[in-house]
Design a protein around this motif. Structure first.
Motif, PDB file in Angstrom:
ATOM      1  N   ARG A  54      24.660 -38.394 -31.101  1.00 45.96           N
ATOM      2  CA  ARG A  54      25.762 -39.712 -31.042  1.00 45.96           C
ATOM      3  C   ARG A  54      26.193 -39.924 -29.514  1.00 45.96           C
ATOM      4  N   GLY A  55      25.790 -39.127 -28.589  1.00 43.47           N
ATOM      5  CA  GLY A  55      26.245 -39.254 -27.332  1.00 43.47           C
ATOM      6  C   GLY A  55      27.440 -38.860 -26.965  1.00 43.47           C
ATOM      7  N   ILE A  56      28.089 -37.933 -27.902  1.00 38.12           N
ATOM      8  CA  ILE A  56      29.379 -37.372 -27.763  1.00 38.12           C
ATOM      9  C   ILE A  56      29.293 -36.252 -26.988  1.00 38.12           C
ATOM     10  N   SER A  57      30.293 -36.060 -26.182  1.00 43.41           N
ATOM     11  CA  SER A  57      30.537 -34.578 -25.204  1.00 43.41           C
ATOM     12  C   SER A  57      30.903 -33.575 -26.212  1.00 43.41           C
ATOM     13  N   CYS A  58      29.621 -32.572 -26.533  1.00 40.03           N
ATOM     14  CA  CYS A  58      30.153 -31.253 -27.178  1.00 40.03           C
ATOM     15  C   CYS A  58      31.356 -30.594 -27.054  1.00 40.03           C
ATOM     16  N   SER A  59      32.019 -30.709 -26.167  1.00 38.48           N
ATOM     17  CA  SER A  59      33.262 -29.814 -26.047  1.00 38.48           C
ATOM     18  C   SER A  59      34.631 -31.011 -26.111  1.00 38.48           C
ATOM     19  N   CYS A  85      24.802 -27.206 -26.482  1.00 40.65           N
ATOM     20  CA  CYS A  85      25.693 -27.949 -27.331  1.00 40.65           C
ATOM     21  C   CYS A  85      26.056 -27.116 -28.404  1.00 40.65           C
ATOM     22  N   ALA A  86      25.354 -26.334 -29.139  1.00 43.50           N
ATOM     23  CA  ALA A  86      25.703 -25.423 -30.026  1.00 43.50           C
ATOM     24  C   ALA A  86      27.035 -24.506 -29.581  1.00 43.50           C
ATOM     25  N   SER A  87      26.660 -23.774 -28.404  1.00 47.03           N
ATOM     26  CA  SER A  87      27.638 -22.909 -27.771  1.00 47.03           C
ATOM     27  C   SER A  87      28.940 -23.777 -27.680  1.00 47.03           C
ATOM     28  N   ASP A  88      28.899 -25.026 -27.126  1.00 48.81           N
ATOM     29  CA  ASP A  88      30.150 -25.946 -26.793  1.00 48.81           C
ATOM     30  C   ASP A  88      30.925 -26.178 -28.140  1.00 48.81           C
ATOM     31  N   VAL A  89      30.150 -26.769 -29.230  1.00 51.46           N
ATOM     32  CA  VAL A  89      30.764 -27.087 -30.268  1.00 51.46           C
ATOM     33  C   VAL A  89      31.467 -25.882 -31.188  1.00 51.46           C
ATOM     34  N   SER A  90      30.668 -24.787 -30.867  1.00 50.95           N
ATOM     35  CA  SER A  90      31.082 -23.411 -31.562  1.00 50.95           C
ATOM     36  C   SER A  90      32.501 -22.826 -31.246  1.00 50.95           C
ATOM     37  N   THR A  97      23.388 -18.255 -38.953  1.00 51.12           N
ATOM     38  CA  THR A  97      24.537 -19.117 -39.075  1.00 51.12           C
ATOM     39  C   THR A  97      24.510 -19.826 -37.950  1.00 51.12           C
ATOM     40  N   GLY A  98      23.892 -19.205 -36.587  1.00 50.37           N
ATOM     41  CA  GLY A  98      23.483 -20.218 -35.452  1.00 50.37           C
ATOM     42  C   GLY A  98      23.282 -21.445 -35.648  1.00 50.37           C
ATOM     43  N   ALA A  99      22.133 -21.499 -36.650  1.00 48.52           N
ATOM     44  CA  ALA A  99      21.211 -22.804 -36.924  1.00 48.52           C
ATOM     45  C   ALA A  99      22.293 -23.804 -37.443  1.00 48.52           C
ATOM     46  N   ILE A 100      23.442 -23.352 -38.143  1.00 47.43           N
ATOM     47  CA  ILE A 100      24.472 -24.495 -38.288  1.00 47.43           C
ATOM     48  C   ILE A 100      25.116 -24.869 -37.495  1.00 47.43           C
ATOM     49  N   TYR A 101      25.556 -24.147 -36.391  1.00 49.01           N
ATOM     50  CA  TYR A 101      26.376 -24.630 -35.282  1.00 49.01           C
ATOM     51  C   TYR A 101      25.592 -25.474 -34.413  1.00 49.01           C
ATOM     52  N   ARG A 102      24.019 -25.104 -34.432  1.00 46.51           N
ATOM     53  CA  ARG A 102      23.111 -25.870 -33.634  1.00 46.51           C
ATOM     54  C   ARG A 102      22.999 -27.365 -34.418  1.00 46.51           C
ATOM     55  N   THR A 103      23.285 -27.452 -35.698  1.00 55.59           N
ATOM     56  CA  THR A 103      23.124 -28.796 -36.270  1.00 55.59           C
ATOM     57  C   THR A 103      24.344 -29.738 -36.044  1.00 55.59           C
ATOM     58  N   VAL A 104      25.406 -28.912 -36.028  1.00 58.31           N
ATOM     59  CA  VAL A 104      26.690 -29.686 -35.432  1.00 58.31           C
ATOM     60  C   VAL A 104      26.515 -30.173 -34.049  1.00 58.31           C
ATOM     61  N   GLY A 105      25.858 -29.159 -33.189  1.00 58.57           N
ATOM     62  CA  GLY A 105      25.672 -29.517 -31.654  1.00 58.57           C
ATOM     63  C   GLY A 105      24.781 -30.811 -31.808  1.00 58.57           C
ATOM     64  N   LEU A 106      23.707 -30.751 -32.728  1.00 59.77           N
ATOM     65  CA  LEU A 106      22.568 -31.799 -32.322  1.00 59.77           C
ATOM     66  C   LEU A 106      23.137 -33.102 -32.909  1.00 59.77           C
ATOM     67  N   ALA A 107      24.176 -33.148 -34.063  1.00 58.13           N
ATOM     68  CA  ALA A 107      24.542 -34.493 -34.349  1.00 58.13           C
ATOM     69  C   ALA A 107      25.606 -34.927 -33.427  1.00 58.13           C
ATOM     70  N   ALA A 108      26.322 -34.154 -32.643  1.00 60.50           N
ATOM     71  CA  ALA A 108      27.187 -34.667 -31.453  1.00 60.50           C
ATOM     72  C   ALA A 108      26.405 -35.253 -30.585  1.00 60.50           C
ATOM     73  N   HIS A 109      25.083 -34.478 -30.003  1.00 62.78           N
ATOM     74  CA  HIS A 109      24.264 -34.894 -29.152  1.00 62.78           C
ATOM     75  C   HIS A 109      23.787 -36.303 -29.138  1.00 62.78           C
TER      76      HIS A 109
END
Ligand code: DC
Length: 226
Positions: free
Chosen positions: A48-53, A98-103, A34-46
């Motif tokens: 797009r240049g969006i702050s992950c938090s 980023c994954a930890s931040d978005v999670s 499941t970490g890979a799923i959070y990582r994918t959201v983190g990558l998407a935000a990264h």
């Protein structure tokens, strides 16, 4: 037909994914990282240049993300973002942060919950993460909380990165692990903690085979496989 589920939670670098893969192969379960799923959201935000938090900004992009989890011919989980295989990119150290931040964002956790639960409704799964036994699969048949000292986890993570051709500094990896431990354990929503009915296994002094033996005996006893 009722399916069995095994939840493995614990901090990063405790050996969850190696163990879950080995156990999945041994008992013919599907391994869900499941970490890979959070990582994918983190990558998407990264990307797009969006702050992950930034909860408002991250929430805004969620509906437009096409995240897919597929299994290749070897049974390896691959992550796709808008049709692109991002399984390697999500492992970069900056994406871990980023994954930890978005999670830590409630909107992200709510968005990914159903995707994780639906896997367990239609397969025998061994799922690893931070909140599998507490939130995602509270009725899991077996719950294990795998942990190890932060120094040992940093050493293992460094070796893993080296195997992938990524050279990192030990102190940097240790700092990243401690940052994520602190953030993942102290967030308000679904913090990293053992479920009340989880078996806690400290792997600091165990090698891979030793850990597999300990987990196998817990699983066989709980699932009555003997
Ligand atoms: O397991 P991992 O290191 O690939 O996870 C990346 C981040 O995702 C981790 O820092 C915390 C978060 N995560 C989570 O909050 N809940 C999960 N079930 C899995 C991962």
């Amino acid at each position: 037909m009722a399916y069995c589920s095994i939840a493995i939670d614990g901090p990063s670098g405790a050996g969850k994914s190696s163990m879950a893969k080995a156990i999945a192969a041994k008992y013919s379960f599907i391994y869900v990282d499941t970490g890979a799923i959070y990582r994918t959201v983190g990558l998407a935000a990264h990307r797009r240049g969006i702050s992950c938090s930034d909860e408002a900004a991250v929430s805004k992009i969620l509906p437009e993300l096409n995240i897919e989890m597929k299994y290749d011919g070897q049974g390896e989980q691959r992550m796709y973002l808008d049709g692109e295989d991002v399984s390697s990119d999500i492992r970069l150290p900056e994406i871990s942060i980023c994954a930890s931040d978005v999670s830590a964002l409630p909107a992200v956790r709510a968005f990914l919950l159903e995707m994780q639960r639906s896997m367990a409704r239609t397969n025998n799964v061994i799922m690893d993460g931070r909140d599998i036994g507490t939130v995602v699969l509270p009725d899991a048949d077996v719950k294990i909380f795998l942990t190890a000292s932060s120094a040992e986890r940093a050493r293992r993570r460094l070796l893993q990165l080296m195997e992938k051709g990524i050279n990192e500094d030990y102190e940097k990896v240790l700092r990243e692990i401690e940052y994520r431990d602190q953030q993942d354990s102290n967030r308000d929503i679904a913090p990293l903690k053992p479920a009340d009915d989880a078996v806690i296994v400290d792997t600091s002094e165990l090698d891979i085979d030793g850990t597999i033996a300990v987990l196998s005996s817990i699983i066989e006893e709980r699932l009555d496989l003997n």
